[in-house]
Design an enzyme around this catalytic site. Structure first.
Site, short mmCIF file in Angstrom:
data_model
loop_
_atom_site.label_atom_id
_atom_site.label_comp_id
_atom_site.label_asym_id
_atom_site.label_seq_id
_atom_site.Cartn_x
_atom_site.Cartn_y
_atom_site.Cartn_z
N PHE A 119 53.64 51.30 -37.61
CA PHE A 119 52.64 50.57 -36.82
C PHE A 119 52.49 51.07 -35.39
CE2 PHE A 119 54.99 47.55 -39.65
CZ PHE A 119 54.06 47.55 -40.68
N ARG A 170 42.14 53.90 -24.28
CA ARG A 170 41.48 53.38 -25.48
C ARG A 170 41.04 51.92 -25.29
NH1 ARG A 170 40.48 54.77 -31.05
NH2 ARG A 170 41.28 56.88 -30.79
N GLU A 219 43.77 51.53 -38.32
CA GLU A 219 43.72 50.62 -37.18
C GLU A 219 42.54 49.65 -37.14
OE1 GLU A 219 44.14 54.20 -34.76
OE2 GLU A 219 45.44 53.03 -33.45
#
Lengths: 773, 496
Positions: free
Chosen positions: A240, A322, A724
């Site tokens: 993750f 991001r 994602e």
């Protein structure tokens, strides 16, 4: 969609819902994780030693006498034992493997015990005496802002005259939302085993998403060449993002211990140590000032993110960039300014986590939309749709044109299948009658950019061998953490050779087979490695086609690979016979494939370019019930529609979507990281940190794949990345909670922060009743 | 006196003599047997990756319960069958729950999967319909970070709920026979007087042994003591396990009260307490996962004196008494008096909790209990409120209110109770002073579970909610889970 992508080919293996290659091993206990490997004779075990009292301190002296005296202790490592460079960072050089004169966060490793048993190492690790001079730690975003403490310079981009637009507008609102961090809680904690070899070589088995970086880190720490170190990763018990950079330290410590003792060494962190020491999802405070018109269309946005990065830089540059790239989510901001501040605190160094900062941007965007809707009394879904990117409104704040937008269609479909408007009426009438319980409904979209924004990471290699019995050995730079990457790439290879999937041998990621790889991250695993493996297959196939063409006098375009055969004109020969003949004829049956993503470029200084090859889209609708007396909340129903292009494996992709949704829902609801005033993490085990369990998932939980004609970009079999994007779908749960609370007082925007724990909801309920403050 | 323990493992009786008093079942499996299918995820009984099935012969038939191997001491398994994930497939053919997990794509990273398979194995053998709520409850102690649970729930629906037909069902009679043979009358004592694992067989033997070793640690289910060992790295040289003491887990209905032996598990006590009031059943269901409820005991929840144990406030509100025994002497006291202060109980050296007497509700009595936590299942309460009101003609004549999470001990709300006398649930103004009284009754703390402010606000809200419900509001309008009108709707509150 252009006609060119219409794809009539019938696929035998690709696009099929094949079960995970390790599924049977998973359910029988036969899948081997690093701690399950048979230990070489004489294996030693490591446990980290750290100062349990302070988050910030000068380290004056360390007394290890009692530690060394524990029976079974073989060595105690400190920074002085490091022959190379005492740093395990990805790039910035600011992550000491073992503390050097100062403690920078609660949980920083100061020394490491090496003992004959793990229990002895763990017990001994508690017996050190520290002489320290404590300082005042910076813990929260507010602390860091007040102290002007930054880990790197702030970054901005945008367009237009935002200040003027805000000043000139009739309608303007501002707000702030705090969004919490998140612990990865991979079920398999951090672990590595190092086995020393001859000439100072080191083989390291590491649970990492980035074997290449572990290799480079081990070489750097040991002061040897990268070629001396081999890292292998068969599978992780979950990653993750938490094993992208965060796996380096434990592998390097195990390797150092192996170097010092000459024996195999294993380091597996206890869950509490793992949660205390490793980085997490950033927590951020987003502040916005927005101008909009009477229809709810956004005219200008000024957005500021303040992000807790922790004691070091780690991957915070990319993560926070991001956030900015996704601060628009799916909405067009005509005038926009986005700023991100990266704050240095005395907490663990926050890191990659599925979504990589994107989720914070999405939540901020959705809060802006919800706020506008509440302020002007429109349904939030209507406001969402009015702000979607569309013709003439299709350039993102960072200058990339949105060319593949399918949200109008996708959201329209979900709106119908979830029965949104009928349920909206039902929710309204429920709330009119119900005093204590209030329902909320929300449908939110996701648009997520696919590619590493650090452009050089968008490359991959694969190694394919065909053996003379027709079986195929597959290796590539991607790692398997449960997401089904190994299977998807094997499907590509099986498809290319026309073989059944069980003829393709999946093998552990190994830096000696495919070097200089990117991390398995940014949802890019199958996009990159699938293409690299396909390139390798096609190279071998091209050689075989040449050979067959000569041998059988058949033109190349009449030769094909399917059903375990090589089709030669009107005839067919078993694949295994052809490869055997090819071997005899001295045709190379092995190839290294390589791929680099086309079209992308990004100039960070000028904030211009095309950072993403394409966008993945999805939307979800949630209904919740809130108890306004206690703040408790239950999710009643969820509907998801998600775009995987032409899915490489629909079963695997639905697993990614559902799993990502529930993980994101946990982030926004039950999962709360609590640091005390001294900077000590108080939620460092599953007893105190609550990820979703089965009953948190509604019985009505419907997930569908969008019926896509395929990715308009030339990705592997026209699929889209799926790791994602679904993590942000549960923004609908958070917005539905807001919707429920907002029903208490029309026009008042509830100041609901994430995660929406009972306490956070109760706080929002009370504030809303008071009028929003 | 026996100086070994015996476990039934994969068709063989395994005798173990050289084990430490707190050696865990998980370490035994992984480090000694090399049975590495069972995983360590958290080492504190919260994630379920180490779940194994423990088989017991109960009334001549086999019962399989899930437990967390990481917080079971291996000595506690004496006389039990231990089933791990490696044991299920027969000659390469997957067990039905394994096959269903594969078919439904129920694993991704696979690390939680062995534990999930074992939990489902126990559901497969539970002989009850595999309804959604039941499945969720069975999985409450198995965390999965990858799948979002839906495929696992589907696998459970597809494979459980029928008549068990696996090897374990076919061999149940033989296994029962073996376990009955292993269930001898001997006391177990492994080690020496300085370091031992002991499991006495009678209450008298326990009383004697504890008098000799008042410094020993009494262990019933180890769901708390296991953490002292695994997390605090405490060395417990002397362990006395209560699980084999005959009669100590006895539960008896004596008409107007229920007697609960100190070692009765939550799971065994649940239906008896739920029969008093469905809210108690729901509280017991939410006290912990199936694994925790199978091992943990009501007596242990009382004896360890935790301020956040869930049963004490409920038992106090019901007016329960605790029975203590030391040597040959016994005494009983109201449960609230047992809790003196944080970490301090009214228990002398050598004295132990023998049992509890829990009164049922009398005429005119109404009961409510609410648990507030960040997550509904398998979470520790931020606040737990329990209320028993006695009403005559709609007027409250007596109130017993106890809270957990609000003070250093489970504690009664004395002022609020007194202010409720004469109040009428249908008249909110009549009980408003009682709500205010709570802020004098309690000075809660702020911690990782909730702030002091939230705790106090919530305590008031829970009292108000109880009164609103007693005034007639259906719980469908007052609660998001645990509704009383549909006892089977949320899991299985009343029927577990």
């Amino acid at each position: 969609m252009p006609d060119s992508i219409v794809d009539d080919k019938v696929y035998a293996t690709a696009r099929q819902p094949i079960r995970h290659d390790s599924a049977i091993k998973h359910v029988t206990g036969g899948a081997v994780y690093i701690d399950d490997m048979r230990e070489p004779v004489g294996t030693l075990h490591l446990a980290p030693g750290w100062c349990r009292t302070y988050a910030k301190a000068r380290l004056d002296a360390l007394d290890l006498t009692e530690v060394r005296a524990v029976p079974g202790v073989v060595a105690v490592l400190t920074k002085d034992d490091v022959p190379g460079i005492n740093d395990v960072s990805s790039s910035f050089g600011d992550d000491p493997m073992l503390a050097d004169g100062e403690v920078l966060f609660w949980g920083q490793v100061v020394f490491c015990v090496v003992a004959t048993t793990r229990e002895a190492a763990r017990k001994a690790a508690r017996l050190a005496r520290f002489e320290v001079v404590p300082g005042t730690p910076l813990v929260t975003v507010a602390d860091a802002l007040a102290a002007d403490s930054h880990i790197m310079p702030e970054y901005r981009f945008g367009r237009g005259d935002v200040a003027k637009s805000l000043k000139d507008t009739q309608r303007r609102l501002s707000g702030q939302i705090a969004v919490g961090g998140q612990e990865h809680f991979y079920l398999e904690g951090q672990v590595a085993m190092a086995v020393p070899g001859e000439d100072g070589d080191m083989t390291v088995y590491s649970s990492t998403q980035h074997p290449t970086e572990v290799q480079h880190t081990v070489a750097k720490v040991l002061g040897v060449t990268e070629a001396s170190v081999t890292v292998e990763t068969r599978r992780m018990g979950g990653g993750f993002g938490g094993k992208e950079s965060q796996a380096n330290q434990w592998a390097a410590l195990a390797a150092l211990a192996a170097r010092v003792t000459g024996r195999p060494c294993k380091m597996r962190l206890d869950r509490d140590d793992d949660m205390i020491m490793t980085g997490k999802r950033h927590d951020q405070v987003a502040s916005f000032d927005v101008a909009y018109d009477g229809e709810g269309r956004i005219l200008a946005v000024d957005l500021d993110f303040a992000s807790r990065c922790g004691y070091s830089a780690d991957l915070s540059l990319g993560v926070n960039d991001r956030t900015m790239f996704h601060a628009d989510n799916a909405y067009f901001y005509p005038n926009v300014s986005i700023r991100s501040q990266r704050l240095k605190t005395n907490t663990c160094s926050n890191t990659a986590f599925r979504g990589f900062g994107g989720p914070h941007g999405v939540i901020a965007a959705e809060r802006i939309i919800d706020s506008i809707a509440i302020s002007i009394g429109l349904d939030p879904l209507e406001v969402r749709k009015r702000n979607f990117y569309g013709p003439g409104r299709d350039v993102t704040p960072y200058g990339q044109k949105v060319e593949d937008n399918i949200l109008a269609e996708l959201v329209g479909e979900l709106e119908a299948s979830s029965n949104y408007w009928k349920r909206r009426t039902a929710v309204r009438s429920f709330n009119a009658k119900s005093r204590i319980l209030k329902k909320g409904l929300a449908l939110t979209p996701v648009k997520f950019g696919i590619s590493f924004t650090l452009i050089h990471l968008n490359q991959a290699g694969a190694l394919v061998h065909v053996y003379t019995d027709g079986s195929v050995h597959l290796n590539h730079g991607g790692t398997e953490m449960g997401q089904g990457l190994f299977l998807k790439v094997a499907q590509v290879v099986a498809e290319e050779f026309g073989l059944p999937i069980d003829q393709v041998k999946i093998t552990a990621t190994n830096t000696a087979k495919v070097p200089n790889t990117a991390p398995t991250a940014a949802s890019s695993g199958s996009d990159l490695n699938g293409m690299a493996a396909q390139a390798a297959c096609r190279e071998i196939k091209a050689r075989l086609v040449d050979f067959v063409s000569m041998e059988y006098g058949t033109p190349a375009d009449k030769i094909d690979f399917r059903d375990s055969q090589v089709i030669i004109g009107n005839g067919a020969v078993p694949f295994r016979e052809i490869v055997k003949k090819a071997f005899i004829a001295r045709i190379q049956l092995s190839a290294a494939g390589y791929y680099r993503t086309p079209k992308i470029h990004w100039n960070r200084d000028k904030a211009e370019g095309r950072p993403f090859l394409y966008f993945a889209y999805g939307a979800a609708c949630a209904e919740v019930t809130v108890d306004t007396m206690t703040g408790e909340m239950k999710v009643d129903r969820v509907d998801i529609l998600h775009d995987c292009g032409k899915s490489l494996n629909p079963a695997i992709d639905i697993g990614q979507i559902e799993g990502g949704f529930v993980q994101g829902m946990g982030w926004l609801t039950t999962e709360e990281l609590v640091f005390d005033g001294q900077g000590r993490l108080r939620t460092h085990a599953p007893s105190t940190y609550k990820i979703p369990t089965a009953s948190d998932v509604p019985e009505e939980f419907v997930t569908k794949l969008f019926d896509s004609p395929g990715n308009r970009e030339e990705t592997i079999f026209r699929s889209k990345a799926v790791g994602e994007p679904p993590l942000m779908l549960p923004a609908c749960v958070f917005s539905a909670v807001l919707d429920a609370v907002a029903s208490l007082k029309p026009g008042v925007i509830p100041p609901l922060d994430a995660p929406a724990t009972p306490e956070a909801i109760m706080k929002a309920v009370h504030a809303t009743r008071r009028g929003g403050v | 006196m026996r100086d070994t323990i015996r476990i039934f493992r994969n068709g063989r009786i395994v005798e173990i003599e050289d084990f430490g008093p707190t050696e865990t079942l998980l370490d035994y499996l992984r480090l000694r047997e090399g049975a590495v299918g069972t995983k360590e995820g958290c080492n504190e009984g919260d994630c379920g990756a180490c779940t194994v099935a423990v088989g017991s012969a109960v009334g001549g038939r086999m019962v399989y319960r899930p437990v967390n191997a990481c917080i079971q001491f291996v000595g506690m398994l004496d006389g039990k069958e231990v089933v791990t994930v490696e044991d299920l497939a027969e000659n390469g053919v997957l067990h039905p729950v394994q096959a269903a997990m594969v078919d439904h794509h129920g694993s991704q990273c696979g690390f939680c999967t062995p534990g999930i398979v074992m939990s489902l194995f126990t559901l497969y053998h539970a002989g009850r319909p595999a309804e959604h709520g039941t499945i969720n409850d069975w999985l409450a102690g198995n965390l999965c970070r990858c799948t979002g649970y839906r495929p696992i729930t589907d696998a459970a629906k597809a494979s459980c709920g029928g008549v068990p037909a696996d090897r374990f069902a076919r061999e149940a009679d033989a296994t029962t026979g073996v376990l009955e043979f292993l269930s001898d009358r001997q006391d177990i004592f492994v080690g020496d007087s300085e370091r031992f694992f002991a499991a006495p067989r009678t209450v008298d033997a326990l009383a004697d042994l504890y008098m000799q070793h008042p410094d020993a640690t009494l262990v019933a289910g180890a769901t708390d003591v296991g953490l002292w060992v695994n997390k605090q790295m405490r060395d417990l040289p002397k362990v006395i396990h209560l699980g084999r003491v005959l009669g100590m887990s006895h539960i008896e209905d004596i008409g107007d009260a229920v007697l609960i032996g100190a070692t009765a598990s939550f799971e065994d006590a649940l239906p008896h307490l739920a029969a008093i009031d469905p809210d108690i059943g729901e509280m017991m269901r939410r006290i912990g996962s199936r694994q925790v409820r199978s091992a943990g005991t009501v007596g242990g929840n009382v004896a360890n004196g935790s301020p956040i144990g869930d049963t004490p406030p409920v038992l106090i509100a019901l007016g329960s008494t605790v029975e203590l025994r030391k040597g040959d002497e016994s005494r009983a006291l109201p449960l609230e008096r047992f809790f003196i202060d944080y970490g301090r109980q009214d228990r002398e050296p050598g004295e132990f909790v023998a049992g509890l007497m829990v009164p049922k509700l009398g005429p005119g009595q109404q009961f409510r209990a609410y648990k507030i936590s960040k997550r509904f299942d398998q979470d520790i309460s931020a606040v737990l409120g329990a209320f028993r009101f006695t009403l005559e003609n709609g007027v409250i004549t007596d109130a017993r209110i106890a809270f957990g999470g609000m003070a250093a001990t489970p504690k009664r709300a004395v002022l609020a109770e007194s202010r409720l006398i004469g109040a009428e649930p249908v008249k909110a103004a009549s009980w408003a002073p009682a709500l205010e009284g709570l802020s004098q009754d309690f000075r809660p703390l702020t911690d990782m579970r909730a702030s002091a402010h939230y705790r106090l606000e919530t305590a008031r809200a829970l009292l108000a909610k109880a009164l609103v419900e007693i005034a007639g509001a259906p719980t469908a309008t007052t609660r998001v889970i645990g509704r009383r009108e549909t006892p089977a709707g949320e899991g299985e509150a009343a029927h577990a």
